[in-house]
Scaffold this motif. Structure first.
Motif, mmCIF file in Angstrom:
data_model
loop_
_atom_site.group_PDB
_atom_site.id
_atom_site.type_symbol
_atom_site.label_atom_id
_atom_site.label_comp_id
_atom_site.label_asym_id
_atom_site.label_seq_id
_atom_site.Cartn_x
_atom_site.Cartn_y
_atom_site.Cartn_z
ATOM 1 N N ASN A 32 0.524 -1.340 -0.211
ATOM 2 C CA ASN A 32 -0.002 0.175 0.273
ATOM 3 C C ASN A 32 0.685 0.816 -0.184
ATOM 4 O O ASN A 32 0.522 2.241 -0.528
ATOM 5 C CB ASN A 32 -1.356 -0.159 0.960
ATOM 6 N N VAL A 33 1.670 1.465 0.810
ATOM 7 C CA VAL A 33 3.007 2.433 0.841
ATOM 8 C C VAL A 33 3.560 2.630 -0.738
ATOM 9 O O VAL A 33 3.683 3.504 -0.998
ATOM 10 C CB VAL A 33 3.474 2.215 2.144
ATOM 11 N N LEU A 34 4.125 1.334 -0.833
ATOM 12 C CA LEU A 34 4.823 1.886 -2.301
ATOM 13 C C LEU A 34 3.677 1.753 -3.131
ATOM 14 O O LEU A 34 4.762 2.118 -4.566
ATOM 15 C CB LEU A 34 5.639 0.130 -2.344
ATOM 16 N N GLY A 35 2.863 1.810 -2.876
ATOM 17 C CA GLY A 35 1.623 1.496 -4.557
ATOM 18 C C GLY A 35 2.161 3.447 -5.127
ATOM 19 O O GLY A 35 2.007 3.851 -6.662
ATOM 20 N N LYS A 36 2.225 4.377 -3.843
ATOM 21 C CA LYS A 36 2.820 5.757 -4.137
ATOM 22 C C LYS A 36 3.558 5.734 -5.261
ATOM 23 O O LYS A 36 4.011 6.569 -6.170
ATOM 24 C CB LYS A 36 2.099 6.777 -3.317
ATOM 25 N N TYR A 37 4.623 4.849 -5.746
ATOM 26 C CA TYR A 37 5.869 5.141 -5.796
ATOM 27 C C TYR A 37 6.130 4.554 -7.471
ATOM 28 O O TYR A 37 7.026 4.661 -7.913
ATOM 29 C CB TYR A 37 7.036 4.533 -5.175
ATOM 30 N N ASN A 38 4.949 3.632 -7.378
ATOM 31 C CA ASN A 38 4.530 2.700 -8.628
ATOM 32 C C ASN A 38 3.892 3.876 -9.568
ATOM 33 O O ASN A 38 3.632 3.460 -10.951
ATOM 34 C CB ASN A 38 3.965 1.708 -8.100
ATOM 35 N N LYS A 39 3.565 5.085 -9.868
ATOM 36 C CA LYS A 39 2.769 6.023 -10.309
ATOM 37 C C LYS A 39 3.262 6.659 -10.915
ATOM 38 O O LYS A 39 4.938 6.830 -10.761
ATOM 39 C CB LYS A 39 2.302 6.738 -9.233
ATOM 40 N N VAL A 40 2.749 7.066 -11.989
ATOM 41 C CA VAL A 40 3.575 8.435 -13.431
ATOM 42 C C VAL A 40 4.242 9.219 -12.989
ATOM 43 O O VAL A 40 4.628 10.265 -12.661
ATOM 44 C CB VAL A 40 2.420 8.543 -14.475
ATOM 45 N N ASP A 41 2.761 9.969 -11.340
ATOM 46 C CA ASP A 41 3.467 11.662 -10.800
ATOM 47 C C ASP A 41 4.830 11.684 -10.319
ATOM 48 O O ASP A 41 4.965 12.545 -9.419
ATOM 49 C CB ASP A 41 1.985 12.047 -10.921
ATOM 50 N N MET A 53 12.970 4.744 -0.073
ATOM 51 C CA MET A 53 13.443 4.899 -1.916
ATOM 52 C C MET A 53 13.779 6.243 -2.337
ATOM 53 O O MET A 53 13.946 6.670 -3.264
ATOM 54 C CB MET A 53 11.831 5.287 -1.996
ATOM 55 N N SER A 54 13.744 7.462 -1.055
ATOM 56 C CA SER A 54 14.415 8.335 -0.964
ATOM 57 C C SER A 54 15.723 8.938 -1.625
ATOM 58 O O SER A 54 16.860 9.735 -2.469
ATOM 59 C CB SER A 54 14.060 9.357 -0.176
#
Length: 145
Positions: free
Chosen positions: A72-81, A135-136
């Motif tokens: 769930n947390v990693l999902g935002k790192y998989n998005k295009v934006d 991730m940063s």
């Protein structure tokens, strides 16, 4: 070693060409003469400590819940934006989710016993902070190391 020369005829077009190739003479060994191979005793494997089925089930349940939160947390790192740590490949996403889940499970096991493992709000917050910091460090695009 004994050597001999062997002539091989290769036809190239209309005329045959003779080549010389050196090969070793191999002496055939009869089965009666061959040395008897003895089996070496295989090293005794240490028995792993017996884990209580209830403990094993609790650990698997905790790991499953933690995995869902990590995904769930990693999902935002998989998005295009995504600006920092963008995960471009689905295989990389699976790899990092698995790696983080196993690592975070081990960390929690060191902090608490198996019986005390639970997904709490504070744990979710710490996991999110850890993943954000992790991730940063990759910059704009995540590359598997």
């Amino acid at each position: 070693k004994q050597w001999y020369q062997r002539r091989v005829a290769i036809t190239a077009g209309a005329s045959p060409v003779l080549l010389t190739k050196r090969q070793p003479v191999v002496k055939k060994v009869k089965r009666e003469e061959s040395p008897v191979k003895t089996k070496q005793a295989s090293p005794v494997k240490k028995a792993e400590p017996q884990v209580d089925p209830v403990t094993k089930k609790a650990l698997a349940e905790f790991k499953g819940q933690l995995a869902k939160h990590v995904v769930n947390v990693l999902g935002k790192y998989n998005k295009v934006d995504c600006k920092v740590g963008r995960i471009m490949d689905n295989n990389d996403f699976k790899y990092i989710a698995r790696k983080l889940t196993h690592g975070l499970t081990e960390k929690e096991l060191q902090r608490k016993g198996v019986g005390e493992l639970a997904i709490t709000d504070s744990l979710k917050q710490r996991v999110k902070q850890y993943i954000t910091a992790y991730m940063s460090k990759f910059g704009p695009i995540y590359h598997r190391t």
